[in-house]
Motif scaffolding. Structure first.
Motif, PDB file in Angstrom:
ATOM      1  N   GLY A 224       0.942  -1.153   0.178  1.00  0.00           N
ATOM      2  CA  GLY A 224       0.089  -0.050   0.171  1.00  0.00           C
ATOM      3  C   GLY A 224       0.769   1.484   0.028  1.00  0.00           C
ATOM      4  N   SER A 225       2.317   1.220   0.362  1.00  0.00           N
ATOM      5  CA  SER A 225       2.950   2.407  -0.042  1.00  0.00           C
ATOM      6  C   SER A 225       3.212   2.793  -1.445  1.00  0.00           C
ATOM      7  N   VAL A 226       3.706   4.087  -1.478  1.00  0.00           N
ATOM      8  CA  VAL A 226       3.998   4.388  -2.623  1.00  0.00           C
ATOM      9  C   VAL A 226       5.357   5.126  -2.667  1.00  0.00           C
TER      10      VAL A 226
ATOM     11  N   ALA B 164      12.568  10.135  -4.271  1.00  0.00           N
ATOM     12  CA  ALA B 164      12.245  11.162  -3.825  1.00  0.00           C
ATOM     13  C   ALA B 164      11.265  11.330  -2.505  1.00  0.00           C
ATOM     14  N   GLY B 165      10.455  10.138  -2.411  1.00  0.00           N
ATOM     15  CA  GLY B 165       9.906  10.197  -0.906  1.00  0.00           C
ATOM     16  C   GLY B 165       8.930   8.901  -1.177  1.00  0.00           C
ATOM     17  N   THR B 166       8.660   8.476   0.089  1.00  0.00           N
ATOM     18  CA  THR B 166       7.830   7.275   0.238  1.00  0.00           C
ATOM     19  C   THR B 166       6.500   7.614   1.195  1.00  0.00           C
ATOM     20  N   LEU B 167       5.597   7.358   0.786  1.00  0.00           N
ATOM     21  CA  LEU B 167       4.127   7.631   1.480  1.00  0.00           C
ATOM     22  C   LEU B 167       3.433   6.355   1.625  1.00  0.00           C
ATOM     23  N   ARG B 168       2.919   6.244   2.885  1.00  0.00           N
ATOM     24  CA  ARG B 168       2.427   5.177   3.454  1.00  0.00           C
ATOM     25  C   ARG B 168       1.016   5.562   4.147  1.00  0.00           C
ATOM     26  N   GLY B 169       0.205   4.620   4.283  1.00  0.00           N
ATOM     27  CA  GLY B 169      -1.221   4.685   5.095  1.00  0.00           C
ATOM     28  C   GLY B 169      -2.134   5.713   4.242  1.00  0.00           C
ATOM     29  N   ASP B 170      -2.425   6.546   5.152  1.00  0.00           N
ATOM     30  CA  ASP B 170      -3.522   7.520   4.676  1.00  0.00           C
ATOM     31  C   ASP B 170      -3.131   8.520   3.385  1.00  0.00           C
ATOM     32  N   ARG B 171      -1.668   8.952   3.740  1.00  0.00           N
ATOM     33  CA  ARG B 171      -0.899   9.920   2.636  1.00  0.00           C
ATOM     34  C   ARG B 171      -0.916   9.447   1.545  1.00  0.00           C
TER      35      ARG B 171
ATOM     36  N   LEU C  95      -2.661   8.729  -3.895  1.00  0.00           N
ATOM     37  CA  LEU C  95      -3.347   8.299  -5.322  1.00  0.00           C
ATOM     38  C   LEU C  95      -4.662   8.677  -5.836  1.00  0.00           C
ATOM     39  N   ALA C  96      -5.380   9.204  -4.743  1.00  0.00           N
ATOM     40  CA  ALA C  96      -6.632   9.811  -5.346  1.00  0.00           C
ATOM     41  C   ALA C  96      -6.569  11.063  -6.174  1.00  0.00           C
ATOM     42  N   GLU C  97      -5.307  11.915  -5.750  1.00  0.00           N
ATOM     43  CA  GLU C  97      -5.108  13.196  -6.266  1.00  0.00           C
ATOM     44  C   GLU C  97      -4.321  13.024  -7.612  1.00  0.00           C
TER      45      GLU C  97
END
Length: 73
Positions: free
Chosen positions: A16-18, A27-34, A39-41
């Motif tokens: 589920g991480s991006v 450049a960055g890793t996003l997890r959870g709600d972020r 992904l929605a944006e």
């Protein structure tokens, strides 16, 4: 026509991480709600959204820098 320059790219992982990369480098890793919010944006304008989420975007001072005496030519 010409090819569109794509400096940003992202990969959605199985957990589920991006991971967002810029010119092939992370450049960055996003997890959870972020990650879900990203992904929605990202469907709108992917390059602009990824630049904004990583903090690597124009800050509005390019015109002022161009008019500085050191940069006039």
């Amino acid at each position: 026509m010409g090819r569109v320059a794509r400096s940003f790219d992202y990969v959605e992982r199985a957990d589920g991480s991006v991971v967002i990369s810029h010119h092939g480098r992370p450049a960055g890793t996003l997890r959870g709600d972020r990650a879900a919010q990203f992904l929605a944006e990202v469907r709108e304008d992917p390059q602009l959204v990824m630049a904004r989420w990583t903090g690597n975007y124009r800050r509005g001072n390019e015109r002022a820098a161009r008019q500085h005496p050191r940069n006039r030519g």
